[in-house]
Design an enzyme around this catalytic site. Structure first.
Site, PDB file in Angstrom:
ATOM      1  N   GLU A 138       8.626  12.395  23.093  1.00 62.98           N
ATOM      2  CA  GLU A 138       8.981  12.428  24.520  1.00 62.98           C
ATOM      3  C   GLU A 138       7.760  12.811  25.361  1.00 62.98           C
ATOM      4  OE1 GLU A 138      12.437  14.958  23.733  1.00 62.98           O
ATOM      5  OE2 GLU A 138      13.684  13.476  24.751  1.00 62.98           O
ATOM      6  N   GLU A 167      16.519  13.088  16.675  1.00 58.59           N
ATOM      7  CA  GLU A 167      17.456  14.139  17.102  1.00 58.59           C
ATOM      8  C   GLU A 167      18.854  13.992  16.508  1.00 58.59           C
ATOM      9  OE1 GLU A 167      15.113  12.880  18.939  1.00 58.59           O
ATOM     10  OE2 GLU A 167      14.259  14.369  20.295  1.00 58.59           O
ATOM     11  N   GLY A 196      10.842  15.777  20.685  1.00 55.64           N
ATOM     12  CA  GLY A 196      10.128  16.221  21.880  1.00 55.64           C
ATOM     13  C   GLY A 196       8.664  15.808  21.865  1.00 55.64           C
ATOM     14  N   ALA A 199      10.710  19.642  19.290  1.00 53.13           N
ATOM     15  CA  ALA A 199      11.090  20.972  19.750  1.00 53.13           C
ATOM     16  C   ALA A 199      11.109  21.896  18.539  1.00 53.13           C
ATOM     17  CB  ALA A 199      12.470  20.905  20.392  1.00 53.13           C
TER      18      ALA A 199
END
Ligand code: 3H9
Length: 652
Positions: free
Chosen positions: A109, A129, A106, A67
């Protein structure tokens, strides 16, 4: 066929396999435009009858690195990442993530939403994270246990550590390692995969429950490693939910946890450190200045510090000449270096053969003539101005006129060390922290004559050694030791006001330090700072008597003498409150109001920040976040608190 509707996502098609290329420099972070581009790509390719599979690949240095951390302060915008991952996973055509560089957070992911993952040999994957004070927010904790089992998922998510492609393949995180052209290889993989039945999407795979007692044992281990940070424990809770509840419920729990943590002080602190660390190696003042080539190095002095520096330079691939004054001292220095490499073998960090190769790259010498052609010399001899000056006089004779000459002094004035040196523009202070092959901080201390090219080379060296460089101006103790002095003095002040030594140490441990100020002195020895104060007193400076002085005069120098601020039983490092110390200091203590742990920590961190502010005002440090980096990487300040300046809201 080329589709350029989205600025960061491009679609091409060849022979039934589509290629979706992400190009969002510098690290392909998942901005809103990128999420939207991928969102639209799924629909477009599902609707295209000529496409039977989709390769997702990235331009630039890396796959999607996560992200966009700089967007974390802002409200999330649709399409949200969990929805995008679900959409890719539900696509009618299978998606294949083709990973180079890093697939992190992300990015990984998204890759787990794909039906297959293939990677270049040098690639790595992971969910970092927790290092940003959050948990994965797009299904990482829910899909990873389904992909690779609960135990591995717990290891990866609670530590945040990435895993290299070869191991990721062995653990089932990826399906193939592809040497050579990744795009071509992934397309070939896709064609072959289409000839077999597809595996289930990751979200539809079952989770094998761990053995009884697993969660309790892991909770204890995670809490211990977290040293007060909350995100790792919360990540473990998400993983447990993923193992025990249906997919959708676990997804909702993870998202709720992610959103709550994203707004915390801890996450803000870790983002602050993240950006400070990335800015540190590239100071604006040195933009465009070329570093000098570094092909070889030498270290003068093979004591603890010198040997650590030799090890660090060798691990960075530089050949190193170690100079000592005679054969006996050289043998001791070499043994110190060998012990460091052997320690690495024992801890499983390297093989015996690698240690041997590292050691073989150390050339021993007792004659400065061996330094005729080295590019960099780091002096790490006794902290005595006469000794250091003699070293630099000899170096001036022996080395090339353009060789970089550095001192590793902690307390002496580098200007005095450099006095009389021909070409002082190539001189600077490089202050390493012990053990020098482990500690990440490097204080870089230019003298007024230091050229920009020399300074830039100091920063380039730090990068090569994988250290965090912070430029410091000249004052006693530079940035870090000056703050340490104030911190210790403030802790002694609390003792004078009747706060128990053990309470102060416990308060700082509670704050997140591995050790309190008094325990740390007992471990390192009280005599070093004492001798320094005595030296200053002998030179006519007024240095008030400290409580530490009283202890050293009574023979209490720390663990090595069986007692310092605490007593120690023989062979036992456990600190026990000392009646002898209470008696020795009784005349200095005026009992005041009781203080709780939080108040103690706030007072001491406040003192650190106040010294930091003075250091900034004097221009010794350039930015508050650099002071935070010094404290975190050199002095054990808890990273998740962001450093003393962040924690007390002194921001640049
Ligand atoms: C996440 O993904 C949460 C999700 O689970 C949930 C979402 C719902 N964002 O390190 P470098 C910048 S959390 C914004 O020097 P390298 C960096 O500041 C995220 N910016 O390069 C620098 O900028 P500048 C999980 C980022 O080649 C430039 O990129 N992901 C981000 O040495 C170059 O960076 C991570 O924690 C980012 N995510 O290393 C990955 N990442 O040039 C963090 C970097 O202006 N990133 N920047 O100074 C890394 O570990 C490294 O950057 C990487 C490349 C290994 C990728």
């Amino acid at each position: 066929m080329l589709d350029t509707a989205n600025p960061v996502v491009t679609i091409t098609r060849a022979g039934g396999i589509a290629r979706v290329t992400v190009d969002n420099p510098p690290v392909n972070a998942l901005s809103q435009a990128l999420r939207q581009g991928l969102w639209d790509a799924v629909a477009r390719l599902d609707a295209d009858p000529e496409v039977s599979a989709v390769v997702l690949i990235c331009a630039g240095r890396t796959f999607i690195a996560g992200a966009d951390v700089s967007e974390f302060g802002k409200p999330p915008m649709a399409p949200h990442l969990p929805d995008l991952v679900a959409r890719i996973e539900a696509a009618q055509k299978p998606w294949i993530a083709a990973i180079h560089g890093s697939a992190l957070g992300g990015g990984f992911e998204v890759a787990m939403g794909c039906r297959f993952r293939v990677a270049a040999p040098e690639a790595s994957v992971g969910l970092p994270e927790v290092t940003l004070g959050i948990v994965p927010g797009a299904g990482g904790t829910v899909r990873l246990p389904r992909l690779a089992g609960v135990a591995l998922a717990v290891d990866l998510v609670t530590s945040g550590r990435p895993m290299r492609a070869a191991q990721a393949l062995a653990e089932g995180l990826i399906d193939a390692v592809i040497p050579g052209d990744l795009g071509e290889g992934a397309t070939g993989f896709a064609r072959a995969a289409l000839t077999r039945p597809l595996p289930a999407p990751v979200s539809a795979r079952p989770v094998t429950p761990p053995p009884a007692g697993f969660w309790e044992a892991r909770a204890a281990a995670v809490a211990k490693a977290a040293k007060g940070a909350t995100a790792p424990g919360r990540a473990l809770a998400c993983l447990r939910r993923a193992a025990e509840a249906p997919f959708a419920e676990a997804m909702a729990f993870e998202r709720e946890t992610f959103l709550a943590l994203r707004a915390t002080e801890e996450a803000a602190a870790l983002r602050h450190v993240f950006f400070a660390e990335r800015a540190a190696p590239r100071p604006a003042a040195l933009r465009g200045i070329e570093a000098l080539p570094l092909r070889s190095a030498a270290v003068i002095g093979g004591g603890t510090m010198g040997a650590g520096i030799v090890a660090a330079l060798r691990e960075a691939g530089l050949p190193v000449t170690l100079v000592e004054r005679d054969a006996e001292a050289l043998a001791r220095g070499r043994a110190n270096v060998a012990a460091i490499f052997a320690g690495g073998v024992m801890r499983g960090k390297r093989t015996a053969a690698q240690a041997e190769a590292l050691e073989a790259g150390v050339i021993g010498a007792t004659d400065y003539a061996a330094l005729a052609d080295v590019d960099l010399v780091i002096e790490a001899v006794f902290e005595e101005i006469g000794v250091k000056r003699a070293v630099f006089a000899a170096l001036a004779q022996a080395c090339r006129a353009d060789a970089l000459l550095a001192t590793n002094t902690s307390y002496l004035d580098p200007r005095a060390i450099a006095e009389g040196l021909p070409n002082p523009g190539r001189f600077l202070g490089l202050h390493f922290f012990s053990p020098a092959n482990v500690m990440k901080l490097l204080e870089i201390v230019p003298v007024p004559e230091t050229t920009e090219a020399t300074l830039a080379t100091g920063f380039a060296l730090a990068q090569r050694l994988r250290k965090i460089p912070v430029q410091a101006g000249i004052c006693e103790g530079f940035i870090g030791n000056r703050i340490l002095k104030r911190y210790r003095a403030a802790a002694e002040d609390l003792v004078r006001r009747g706060v128990a030594i053990a309470e102060i140490d416990a308060a700082m441990r509670g704050y997140g330090f591995a050790m309190g100020p008094f325990e740390a002195q007992d471990l390192g020895g009280l005599d070093i700072a004492f001798l320094q104060r005595e030296g200053a007193r002998a030179a006519g400076q007024i240095v008030p008597e400290t409580l530490g002085d009283i202890l050293v005069r009574a023979g209490r120098k720390g663990q090595k003498t069986g007692g310092g601020w605490y007593d120690y039983a023989p062979g036992d490092r456990r600190a026990r409150p000392s009646a002898a110390v209470t008696e020795l200091l009784a005349a200095q203590v005026v009992p005041g109001a009781a203080m709780g742990a939080e108040a103690i920590a706030a007072a001491l961190v406040g003192e650190m920040a106040a010294e930091g502010q003075a250091i900034l005002a004097e221009g010794i440090a350039r930015r508050p976040e650099e002071i935070d980096l010094v404290e975190i990487h050199g002095y054990g300040f808890p990273r998740w608190r962001g450093g003393p300046m962040f924690a007390t809201r002194v921001r640049g």
